[in-house]
Design a protein around this motif. Structure first.
Motif, PDB file in Angstrom:
ATOM      1  N   SER A 195      10.335   8.745 -38.647  1.00 17.37           N
ATOM      2  CA  SER A 195       9.342   7.933 -39.339  1.00 17.37           C
ATOM      3  C   SER A 195       8.365   8.785 -40.121  1.00 17.37           C
ATOM      4  O   SER A 195       7.473   8.273 -40.781  1.00 17.37           O
ATOM      5  N   ARG A 219       5.880   2.676 -42.021  1.00 21.44           N
ATOM      6  CA  ARG A 219       6.986   1.752 -41.788  1.00 21.44           C
ATOM      7  C   ARG A 219       7.915   1.635 -42.993  1.00 21.44           C
ATOM      8  O   ARG A 219       9.121   1.447 -42.831  1.00 21.44           O
ATOM      9  N   LEU A 243      12.587   5.080 -32.506  1.00 17.92           N
ATOM     10  CA  LEU A 243      12.246   3.658 -32.407  1.00 17.92           C
ATOM     11  C   LEU A 243      11.475   3.340 -31.134  1.00 17.92           C
ATOM     12  O   LEU A 243      10.618   2.446 -31.127  1.00 17.92           O
ATOM     13  N   TYR A 286       7.684   3.325 -31.537  1.00 16.14           N
ATOM     14  CA  TYR A 286       7.076   2.086 -32.036  1.00 16.14           C
ATOM     15  C   TYR A 286       6.892   1.082 -30.900  1.00 16.14           C
ATOM     16  O   TYR A 286       5.843   0.437 -30.784  1.00 16.14           O
ATOM     17  N   LEU A 331       8.992  -3.943 -34.848  1.00 14.03           N
ATOM     18  CA  LEU A 331      10.032  -3.333 -35.671  1.00 14.03           C
ATOM     19  C   LEU A 331      10.751  -4.347 -36.554  1.00 14.03           C
ATOM     20  O   LEU A 331      11.557  -3.957 -37.401  1.00 14.03           O
ATOM     21  N   LEU A 339      13.077  -2.562 -40.087  1.00  8.31           N
ATOM     22  CA  LEU A 339      14.451  -2.128 -39.849  1.00  8.31           C
ATOM     23  C   LEU A 339      15.408  -3.143 -40.456  1.00  8.31           C
ATOM     24  O   LEU A 339      15.148  -4.350 -40.417  1.00  8.31           O
ATOM     25  N   LEU A 371      18.308  -3.258 -36.178  1.00 13.01           N
ATOM     26  CA  LEU A 371      17.391  -3.851 -35.206  1.00 13.01           C
ATOM     27  C   LEU A 371      18.168  -4.481 -34.056  1.00 13.01           C
ATOM     28  O   LEU A 371      17.817  -4.295 -32.879  1.00 13.01           O
TER      29      LEU A 371
END
Length: 206
Positions: A6, A142, A179, A182, A189, A193, A198
């Motif tokens: 990220s 993001r 991930l 987050y 998320l 994504l 996801l």
């Protein structure tokens, strides 16, 4: 194969101008901490440990903001000199490539907290808890996460289940580590994504 991150890896100081930070990163499960300075503490903490949000006690960590790298370097050096007797080996689980292995201290948290409170009383900007600052940093990235997630999906021809193959174990773990940050910091998320990735993450993280 592209890895999922990220933020961009920290590549060192980009110059002496602009905000910099002295950071204090206490370990979550022992009386050991990392002291240092960085222009980008989020990238720095990600570099130190892939699951930094579990390894460090982020609710106890903090940043002291400075106007320049030179100011941060001078403050960090002064704090380090006062902690010489607390110097300790770096944990074995910290990435060797991250550097900074001489800047770990045992039994120094209370002293550094007192220094931080004194500096705050003198007008320095302090970010505490560190978890809130990192959360804002991840929130701001993001869009970057989405673009890298798309690149990751492209690398597996749109089939995220390919990440579960044995030869993809390193890429898979990198994706989960990224991930999970987050989720740990209570960031949704759903809007950052691709749907296929996801869905894969929701299946894989339980």
């Amino acid at each position: 194969m592209k890895y999922l991150r990220s933020s961009a890896p920290e590549t060192g100081s980009a110059g002496s101008e602009g905000l910099s930070y002295v950071y204090v990163l206490p370990c979550a499960y022992e009386d050991l901490l990392k002291l240092g300075f960085s222009r980008d503490p989020l990238a720095r903490v990600q570099t130190l440990h892939p699951r930094y949000y579990e390894f460090f006690g982020l609710d106890r960590g903090f940043l002291i903001e400075t106007d320049t790298v030179a100011e941060a370097r001078a403050l960090e050096l002064r704090l380090r000199r006062a902690l010489a007797e607390h110097n300790a080996p770096a944990p074995l689980t910290v990435r060797r490539a991250a550097g900074g292995h001489t800047e770990w201290y045992r039994g120094a948290y209370d002293a550094l907290t007192a220094d931080m409170e004194r500096l705050a009383g003198q007008g320095s900007i302090v970010h505490r808890p560190l978890s809130a600052w990192l959360r804002d940093g991840l929130l701001a990235q993001r869009d970057l996460l989405f673009s890298r997630a798309c690149a990751l999906l492209e690398g597996v021809q749109g089939d995220p289940d390919a990440l579960d193959r044995p030869e993809m174990i390193t890429v898979r773990q990198n994706a989960l580590d990224t991930l999970d940050a987050y989720r740990t910091l209570d960031l949704p998320l759903q809007d950052c994504l691709p749907t296929a990735l996801l869905d894969w993450y929701q299946r894989s993280s339980h």
